[in-house]
Each structure stands twice: as structure tokens, then as C-alpha cells.
Design a protein around this motif. Structure first.
Motif, PDB file in Angstrom:
ATOM      1  N   THR A   1       1.025  -1.246   0.079  1.00 14.39           N
ATOM      2  CA  THR A   1      -0.105   0.469  -0.261  1.00 14.39           C
ATOM      3  C   THR A   1       0.910   1.785  -0.346  1.00 14.39           C
ATOM      4  O   THR A   1       0.291   1.962  -0.495  1.00 14.39           O
ATOM      5  N   GLY A   2       2.143   0.541   0.629  1.00 19.76           N
ATOM      6  CA  GLY A   2       3.064   2.437   0.507  1.00 19.76           C
ATOM      7  C   GLY A   2       3.739   2.343  -0.849  1.00 19.76           C
ATOM      8  O   GLY A   2       4.406   3.517  -0.923  1.00 19.76           O
ATOM      9  N   THR A   3       3.264   1.347  -1.997  1.00 19.68           N
ATOM     10  CA  THR A   3       4.001   1.950  -3.246  1.00 19.68           C
ATOM     11  C   THR A   3       3.268   2.924  -3.690  1.00 19.68           C
ATOM     12  O   THR A   3       2.013   2.983  -3.791  1.00 19.68           O
ATOM     13  N   PRO A   4       4.201   4.085  -4.908  1.00 22.14           N
ATOM     14  CA  PRO A   4       3.567   4.760  -5.428  1.00 22.14           C
ATOM     15  C   PRO A   4       2.705   4.752  -5.988  1.00 22.14           C
ATOM     16  O   PRO A   4       2.601   3.595  -7.160  1.00 22.14           O
ATOM     17  N   VAL A   5       0.789   5.012  -6.721  1.00 19.66           N
ATOM     18  CA  VAL A   5       0.281   5.007  -7.107  1.00 19.66           C
ATOM     19  C   VAL A   5       0.708   4.766  -8.625  1.00 19.66           C
ATOM     20  O   VAL A   5       0.520   4.063  -9.075  1.00 19.66           O
ATOM     21  N   ASP A   6       1.656   5.962  -9.321  1.00 19.59           N
ATOM     22  CA  ASP A   6       1.912   5.771  -9.833  1.00 19.59           C
ATOM     23  C   ASP A   6       3.289   4.899 -10.783  1.00 19.59           C
ATOM     24  O   ASP A   6       3.394   4.347 -11.968  1.00 19.59           O
ATOM     25  N   GLY A   7       3.725   3.864  -9.513  1.00 16.78           N
ATOM     26  CA  GLY A   7       4.561   2.946  -9.268  1.00 16.78           C
ATOM     27  C   GLY A   7       3.613   1.814 -10.445  1.00 16.78           C
ATOM     28  O   GLY A   7       4.436   1.312 -10.812  1.00 16.78           O
ATOM     29  N   TYR A   8       3.000   1.494  -9.329  1.00 16.36           N
ATOM     30  CA  TYR A   8       1.886   0.705  -9.264  1.00 16.36           C
ATOM     31  C   TYR A   8       1.610   0.862 -10.443  1.00 16.36           C
ATOM     32  O   TYR A   8       1.476  -0.767 -11.880  1.00 16.36           O
ATOM     33  N   THR A   9       0.813   0.950 -10.862  1.00 19.77           N
ATOM     34  CA  THR A   9      -0.067   1.434 -12.501  1.00 19.77           C
ATOM     35  C   THR A   9       1.214   0.914 -13.654  1.00 19.77           C
ATOM     36  O   THR A   9       0.661   0.873 -14.325  1.00 19.77           O
ATOM     37  N   GLY A  10       2.621   2.850 -13.656  1.00 18.34           N
ATOM     38  CA  GLY A  10       3.319   2.257 -14.785  1.00 18.34           C
ATOM     39  C   GLY A  10       3.194   1.225 -14.764  1.00 18.34           C
ATOM     40  O   GLY A  10       3.907   0.060 -16.055  1.00 18.34           O
ATOM     41  N   CYS A  11       4.129   0.171 -13.538  1.00 21.45           N
ATOM     42  CA  CYS A  11       4.821  -0.429 -14.027  1.00 21.45           C
ATOM     43  C   CYS A  11       3.277  -2.026 -14.312  1.00 21.45           C
ATOM     44  O   CYS A  11       3.888  -2.680 -15.048  1.00 21.45           O
ATOM     45  N   SER A  12       2.232  -1.690 -13.835  1.00 17.59           N
ATOM     46  CA  SER A  12       1.207  -2.923 -14.713  1.00 17.59           C
ATOM     47  C   SER A  12       0.563  -2.355 -15.894  1.00 17.59           C
ATOM     48  O   SER A  12       0.777  -3.547 -16.496  1.00 17.59           O
TER      49      SER A  12
END
Length: 264
Positions: free
Chosen positions: A172-183
């Protein structure tokens, strides 16, 4: 703290072991960082140069806005290894990291002499599945998917331990941009054809209770690489280095020994 400045982004990395030893590089999964390997590194045989890094958008690496391409993630790894003067490493990638391993081996075989494809595949999920997840995270945050991810990542027994709280907090601490970018990078990746052209020592590791990349999917990917071997760790989910580090380290160390990457 080690930061590699790549101009448009930066990558956080760490080195343990023998700086002059044979290199082993670890690449993390979506929603985790280089701490994924904390339990494994101390159990590796002596004389190895153990390198870990945070994939872009994760941990202490930079988090550019927008969707990422798999090519960009592979290029980050490539530039890191070039900067550290690494050649002929064993590249250990879990899930997203396993996709990076395959792409890097196809692009730069001078950098990768062997790979470990852990809880991964040549193609993970469908474009629509990833689009739906990206939309949900963008709209409601990572918290909205956290409980479901914990069920995919870990067995019920592990989910009942206090340690789960730390891994949930990491996700949950992963940045949204990082999570969605890698997704988005995963969504656009299909390495079935390029991976089938590889012929290098390869160990595929699967968890019997993996809810993200089931064991059969991992085995199918292993079968693409000539001469690969497959190992199933029972009683673990998507992150066996966390749930059963002793078993994971043993099979990894055995592979390193069998391919002559360790002394003795």
C-alpha cells in the motif's frame, strides 16, 4: 544508500557479499522492493557479488508519471549493470522481475549467463485484467486491492502471522504511479516467442499455492527455454523467498553450484 542517476530517472541499488565475486542480480515483483530478498541474501554461498535494486516506481527508485513500457524497465536494469561493470550475471527475477530477466537475456546475453524465473511467466494475465486493475487503483487507491493481493501472495498460514502487516504496508506504500506504471508494462508484454529462442541455464521456481502465477503457468514458461529446470516449492504463495526462505535459498544455491557460479 546507492543511487544511480540515469538522467530522466534514478535507481536505488544495494550490494552485499564479495565485490570481486561472481555476480547475482535480484529483481523484485510488482508492489515490493529490494527487501523482498532480505532473508535470501544472508543464506547465499560465500564469494558471490549480490546486487539488488528497486524497480522504477518502487522503493527508493524514482517514480516517473505515466505508463511504463517493459522496454524501459529492461533498460533500467541494463544501464545499472553496465554502470556496475557487471557481466555474465545470474539474474534472479520474481514475477515482474522475471519478465525483466527474460527481456534482458534476449537483449543483452553478454550481461546474463543464467536466469532464475521465479513465480513468473512469459505472459502474465490479459491486457483487460491489467486495465481493470489500473483503473481500480487509480480510482480507489492500492488499499482497494490490498486484501486480495495478500491472498494471492501468501498462504493462509502466513497471513495469520504478524509479518503480514509489513508486506501489506509495503504494497500500500507503493506509489500509485509506480504500481500502475509497472502494471501497464506487464499488460503490454508477451515474451512467448522471444523467450522460446533462448538457450541459457535457467531455473524456474513456482509456489504450489501461488494465486498470481500458478505453477502450471511457470512450468509452461520453463518449457520454452531449452535445458531449463523446474522446481515447485510446496506450501507457499507468490512470494516464496518470504514464506519459505530456507527452501528457496537451498534450491537457488544448488542451481548456482550446478552451473559453476560458486566456488567449490
Amino acid at each position: 544508500m546507492n543511487i544511480l542517476d540515469l538522467g530522466e530517472t534514478h535507481i536505488h541499488w544495494r550490494e552485499d557479499g564479495d565485490p570481486a565475486g561472481a555476480p547475482v542480480v535480484f529483481s523484485n515483483s510488482l508492489g515490493t522492493d529490494l527487501r523482498l530478498w532480505d532473508k535470501i541474501v544472508p543464506m547465499m554461498p560465500p564469494g558471490l557479488r549480490l546486487i539488488r535494486y528497486d524497480t522504477r516506481g518502487h522503493g527508493l527508485s524514482a517514480c516517473p508519471a505515466g505508463a511504463y513500457s517493459m522496454g524501459a524497465l529492461i533498460r533500467d536494469a541494463e544501464r545499472l549493470l553496465d554502470a556496475l561493470a557487471v557481466k555474465d550475471c545470474v539474474f534472479v527475477g520474481l514475477s515482474l522481475g522475471g519478465l525483466i530477466a527474460q527481456g534482458l537475456a534476449v537483449k543483452r546475453l553478454d550481461l546474463v549467463r543464467a536466469m532464475v524465473l521465479s513465480n513468473t511467466a512469459a505472459k502474465i494475465g490479459t491486457a483487460q485484467m491489467w486495465a481493470d486493475r489500473v483503473e481500480k487503483v487509480r480510482t480507489h487507491g492500492i488499499e482497494a486491492i490490498a486484501d486480495g493481493m495478500m491472498e494471492r501472495w501468501f498462504t493462509r498460514r502466513f497471513r495469520e502471522t504478524p509479518e503480514l502487516k509489513g508486506w501489506r504496508a509495503m504494497l500500500t506504500g507503493t506509489p500509485v504511479d509506480g504500481y500502475t506504471g509497472c502494471s501497464s508494462a506487464i499488460a503490454g508484454t508477451d515474451f512467448i516467442t522471444p523467450t522460446s529462442g533462448l538457450a541459457l541455464p535457467t531455473l524456474a521456481i513456482a509456489g504450489s499455492d501461488d494465486g498470481a502465477t500458478p505453477a502450471d503457468l511457470v512450468r509452461e514458461t520453463a518449457d520454452l527455454v531449452r535445458g531449463s529446470r523446474f522446481h515447485l516449492i510446496r506450501g507457499v504463495g507468490h512470494l516464496p523467498p518470504v514464506e519459505k526462505p530456507d527452501d528457496y535459498a537451498k534450491v537457488l544455491a544448488g542451481f548456482l553450484h550446478d552451473i559453476g557460479h560458486t566456488a567449490g
